[in-house]
Design a protein around this motif. Structure first.
Motif, PDB file in Angstrom:
ATOM      1  N   GLY A  90      59.354  86.029 -28.989  1.00 48.98           N
ATOM      2  CA  GLY A  90      59.882  85.037 -29.907  1.00 48.98           C
ATOM      3  C   GLY A  90      58.835  84.495 -30.850  1.00 48.98           C
ATOM      4  O   GLY A  90      59.160  83.828 -31.839  1.00 48.98           O
ATOM      5  N   ASP A  91      57.558  84.761 -30.569  1.00 47.41           N
ATOM      6  CA  ASP A  91      56.459  84.397 -31.462  1.00 47.41           C
ATOM      7  C   ASP A  91      56.153  85.637 -32.305  1.00 47.41           C
ATOM      8  O   ASP A  91      55.556  86.602 -31.819  1.00 47.41           O
ATOM      9  N   TRP A  92      56.557  85.610 -33.577  1.00 49.82           N
ATOM     10  CA  TRP A  92      56.494  86.836 -34.372  1.00 49.82           C
ATOM     11  C   TRP A  92      55.069  87.374 -34.531  1.00 49.82           C
ATOM     12  O   TRP A  92      54.852  88.583 -34.500  1.00 49.82           O
ATOM     13  N   ARG A  93      54.091  86.480 -34.670  1.00 47.82           N
ATOM     14  CA  ARG A  93      52.717  86.948 -34.810  1.00 47.82           C
ATOM     15  C   ARG A  93      52.222  87.579 -33.515  1.00 47.82           C
ATOM     16  O   ARG A  93      51.573  88.642 -33.535  1.00 47.82           O
ATOM     17  N   ALA A  94      52.518  86.971 -32.400  1.00 50.27           N
ATOM     18  CA  ALA A  94      52.115  87.537 -31.111  1.00 50.27           C
ATOM     19  C   ALA A  94      52.802  88.868 -30.871  1.00 50.27           C
ATOM     20  O   ALA A  94      52.195  89.825 -30.353  1.00 50.27           O
ATOM     21  N   ASP A  95      54.072  88.955 -31.251  1.00 56.19           N
ATOM     22  CA  ASP A  95      54.824  90.191 -31.037  1.00 56.19           C
ATOM     23  C   ASP A  95      54.279  91.331 -31.894  1.00 56.19           C
ATOM     24  O   ASP A  95      54.096  92.463 -31.416  1.00 56.19           O
ATOM     25  N   LEU A  96      53.996  91.064 -33.168  1.00 50.28           N
ATOM     26  CA  LEU A  96      53.440  92.108 -34.030  1.00 50.28           C
ATOM     27  C   LEU A  96      52.032  92.498 -33.599  1.00 50.28           C
ATOM     28  O   LEU A  96      51.658  93.677 -33.639  1.00 50.28           O
ATOM     29  N   ARG A  97      51.255  91.514 -33.177  1.00 51.28           N
ATOM     30  CA  ARG A  97      49.902  91.811 -32.690  1.00 51.28           C
ATOM     31  C   ARG A  97      49.968  92.760 -31.494  1.00 51.28           C
ATOM     32  O   ARG A  97      49.226  93.751 -31.424  1.00 51.28           O
ATOM     33  N   GLU A  98      50.856  92.472 -30.567  1.00 51.31           N
ATOM     34  CA  GLU A  98      50.987  93.310 -29.372  1.00 51.31           C
ATOM     35  C   GLU A  98      51.453  94.712 -29.725  1.00 51.31           C
ATOM     36  O   GLU A  98      50.926  95.711 -29.206  1.00 51.31           O
ATOM     37  N   ILE A  99      52.423  94.812 -30.631  1.00 49.24           N
ATOM     38  CA  ILE A  99      52.904  96.138 -31.048  1.00 49.24           C
ATOM     39  C   ILE A  99      51.779  96.924 -31.707  1.00 49.24           C
ATOM     40  O   ILE A  99      51.565  98.103 -31.416  1.00 49.24           O
ATOM     41  N   GLY A 100      51.045  96.278 -32.613  1.00 45.52           N
ATOM     42  CA  GLY A 100      49.962  96.960 -33.317  1.00 45.52           C
ATOM     43  C   GLY A 100      48.878  97.450 -32.381  1.00 45.52           C
ATOM     44  O   GLY A 100      48.430  98.600 -32.468  1.00 45.52           O
ATOM     45  N   LEU A 101      48.443  96.594 -31.479  1.00 44.21           N
ATOM     46  CA  LEU A 101      47.380  96.976 -30.544  1.00 44.21           C
ATOM     47  C   LEU A 101      47.850  98.071 -29.594  1.00 44.21           C
ATOM     48  O   LEU A 101      47.075  98.976 -29.243  1.00 44.21           O
ATOM     49  N   ARG A 102      49.103  98.002 -29.179  1.00 41.03           N
ATOM     50  CA  ARG A 102      49.650  99.037 -28.302  1.00 41.03           C
ATOM     51  C   ARG A 102      49.688 100.387 -29.018  1.00 41.03           C
ATOM     52  O   ARG A 102      49.364 101.426 -28.437  1.00 41.03           O
ATOM     53  N   LEU A 103      50.126 100.374 -30.284  1.00 47.32           N
ATOM     54  CA  LEU A 103      50.223 101.624 -31.035  1.00 47.32           C
ATOM     55  C   LEU A 103      48.841 102.242 -31.229  1.00 47.32           C
ATOM     56  O   LEU A 103      48.650 103.444 -31.014  1.00 47.32           O
ATOM     57  N   HIS A 104      47.896 101.430 -31.604  1.00 47.77           N
ATOM     58  CA  HIS A 104      46.524 101.907 -31.790  1.00 47.77           C
ATOM     59  C   HIS A 104      45.974 102.488 -30.489  1.00 47.77           C
ATOM     60  O   HIS A 104      45.387 103.579 -30.473  1.00 47.77           O
ATOM     61  N   ALA A 105      46.172 101.785 -29.383  1.00 46.79           N
ATOM     62  CA  ALA A 105      45.659 102.241 -28.093  1.00 46.79           C
ATOM     63  C   ALA A 105      46.313 103.541 -27.649  1.00 46.79           C
ATOM     64  O   ALA A 105      45.650 104.414 -27.070  1.00 46.79           O
ATOM     65  N   HIS A 153      55.694  97.965 -43.959  1.00 45.22           N
ATOM     66  CA  HIS A 153      54.979  99.119 -44.514  1.00 45.22           C
ATOM     67  C   HIS A 153      53.473  98.951 -44.348  1.00 45.22           C
ATOM     68  O   HIS A 153      52.767  99.860 -43.869  1.00 45.22           O
ATOM     69  N   ALA A 154      52.970  97.785 -44.739  1.00 47.23           N
ATOM     70  CA  ALA A 154      51.530  97.534 -44.624  1.00 47.23           C
ATOM     71  C   ALA A 154      51.078  97.520 -43.169  1.00 47.23           C
ATOM     72  O   ALA A 154      50.018  98.059 -42.828  1.00 47.23           O
ATOM     73  N   GLY A 159      47.950 100.194 -39.076  1.00 45.06           N
ATOM     74  CA  GLY A 159      47.766 100.576 -37.682  1.00 45.06           C
ATOM     75  C   GLY A 159      47.538 102.069 -37.509  1.00 45.06           C
ATOM     76  O   GLY A 159      46.642 102.495 -36.764  1.00 45.06           O
ATOM     77  N   LEU A 160      48.327 102.879 -38.214  1.00 39.78           N
ATOM     78  CA  LEU A 160      48.192 104.330 -38.081  1.00 39.78           C
ATOM     79  C   LEU A 160      46.909 104.834 -38.736  1.00 39.78           C
ATOM     80  O   LEU A 160      46.293 105.789 -38.249  1.00 39.78           O
ATOM     81  N   ALA A 161      46.509 104.203 -39.839  1.00 44.48           N
ATOM     82  CA  ALA A 161      45.257 104.609 -40.492  1.00 44.48           C
ATOM     83  C   ALA A 161      44.068 104.360 -39.573  1.00 44.48           C
ATOM     84  O   ALA A 161      43.189 105.223 -39.418  1.00 44.48           O
ATOM     85  N   TYR A 215      39.889  97.521 -36.210  1.00 45.66           N
ATOM     86  CA  TYR A 215      41.331  97.290 -36.287  1.00 45.66           C
ATOM     87  C   TYR A 215      41.779  95.908 -35.817  1.00 45.66           C
ATOM     88  O   TYR A 215      42.574  95.260 -36.515  1.00 45.66           O
ATOM     89  N   PRO A 216      41.333  95.410 -34.663  1.00 47.75           N
ATOM     90  CA  PRO A 216      41.839  94.095 -34.236  1.00 47.75           C
ATOM     91  C   PRO A 216      41.619  93.001 -35.273  1.00 47.75           C
ATOM     92  O   PRO A 216      42.515  92.182 -35.516  1.00 47.75           O
ATOM     93  N   PHE A 217      40.446  92.999 -35.921  1.00 47.19           N
ATOM     94  CA  PHE A 217      40.186  91.972 -36.931  1.00 47.19           C
ATOM     95  C   PHE A 217      41.026  92.217 -38.179  1.00 47.19           C
ATOM     96  O   PHE A 217      41.557  91.271 -38.785  1.00 47.19           O
ATOM     97  N   ALA A 218      41.148  93.479 -38.589  1.00 43.02           N
ATOM     98  CA  ALA A 218      41.982  93.802 -39.750  1.00 43.02           C
ATOM     99  C   ALA A 218      43.431  93.398 -39.496  1.00 43.02           C
ATOM    100  O   ALA A 218      44.122  92.906 -40.402  1.00 43.02           O
ATOM    101  N   LEU A 219      43.893  93.602 -38.268  1.00 43.22           N
ATOM    102  CA  LEU A 219      45.251  93.213 -37.910  1.00 43.22           C
ATOM    103  C   LEU A 219      45.429  91.706 -38.036  1.00 43.22           C
ATOM    104  O   LEU A 219      46.441  91.224 -38.553  1.00 43.22           O
TER     105      LEU A 219
END
Length: 251
Positions: A90-105, A153-154, A159-161, A215-219
């Motif tokens: 329900g916290d959109w920033r936390a949710d996107l952060r988790e998705i991004g870090l998971r995808l990268h990992a 898109h960004a 994340g993929l880059a 990546y974590p800082f860029a995210l």
């Protein structure tokens, strides 16, 4: 590989392979990841796969149209692994952060395959679920649809880059990895302040920071920028104003 894939109901091989296993799409994907991890892109052939599976190479056609179709399955596998167990908070920033870090990992677990697959758009089940979830997080946070799509898109491209960049570094031989990192100390760390004052002032920090992914800082920077845009959108809505449109960019 020619396009002669067998329809879904008839794909399953009824007899075990020489290694005593029954072929499946998942087994082929897992075996491909292992082979590419050991031998690189040249392992992505039906001959090598058939040998590793103890099956006739033509049996691969029952599951995949071509080696490119198999590569798309690898890309979708990474996206699926990244989403496994994820639940929105329900916290959109936390949710996107988790998705991004998971995808990268997820991509870093198989760097050789990640180099081949990170830039692909699969249109498969796991990817479609990820797109739906990310857009759902953004729209649920209150981003207008145009903003939600642009930030999606960004977010995904960033994340993929980084996934591809960091995977390429991991795929280097250990000696090359160590040599690249040593450059920051051995070369940049010895530059004279009279000719390179900014590098000389930050050389120690550079040598330390370049040992980890950016990546974590860029995210975080992207999420902070998105939050600022959302606040501006909310502020304009409250005053009856309109947000700026910007220009469209094609992929």
């Amino acid at each position: 590989m020619a396009e002669r894939v067998v329809p879904e109901p008839h794909r399953r091989r009824r007899r075990p392979t020489k290694q005593g296993v029954v072929l499946s799409e998942q087994l082929i994907v897992d075996t491909t990841l292992r082979l590419v991890g050991s031998h690189g892109a040249e392992a992505l052939t039906v001959r090598r796969l058939g040998a590793a599976l103890g099956a006739d190479p033509s049996a691969i056609y029952r599951y995949f149209h071509s080696t490119d179709d198999l590569l798309l399955a690898l890309a979708d596998e990474f996206v699926g692994r990244a989403q496994k167990g994820w639940r929105p908070t329900g916290d959109w920033r936390a949710d996107l952060r988790e998705i991004g870090l998971r995808l990268h990992a997820a991509y870093q677990t198989h760097p050789q395959a990640a180099i081949l697959a990170a830039h692909r758009t699969t249109g498969r089940e796991h990817e479609m679920r990820a797109v739906e979830r990310i857009l759902g997080v953004l729209r649920g946070a209150g981003f207008p649809d145009v903003e939600a799509v642009r930030i999606y898109h960004a977010f995904v491209d960033q994340g993929l880059a980084f996934a591809a960049l960091d995977a390429a570094a991991l795929a280097l031989p250990p000696a090359a990895q160590a040599a690249d990192l040593e450059v920051w100390q051995a070369r940049y760390g010895r530059l004279d302040a009279s000719t390179h004052p900014n590098i000389a002032a930050t050389a120690g920090l550079l040598a330390q920071d370049m040992r980890r992914s950016g990546y974590p800082f860029a995210l975080e920077l992207l999420l902070e920028a998105a939050a600022a845009r959302l606040a501006a959108t909310d502020g304009n809505a409250a005053t009856g104003g309109k947000t700026g449109g910007g220009t469209e960019r094609g992929r």
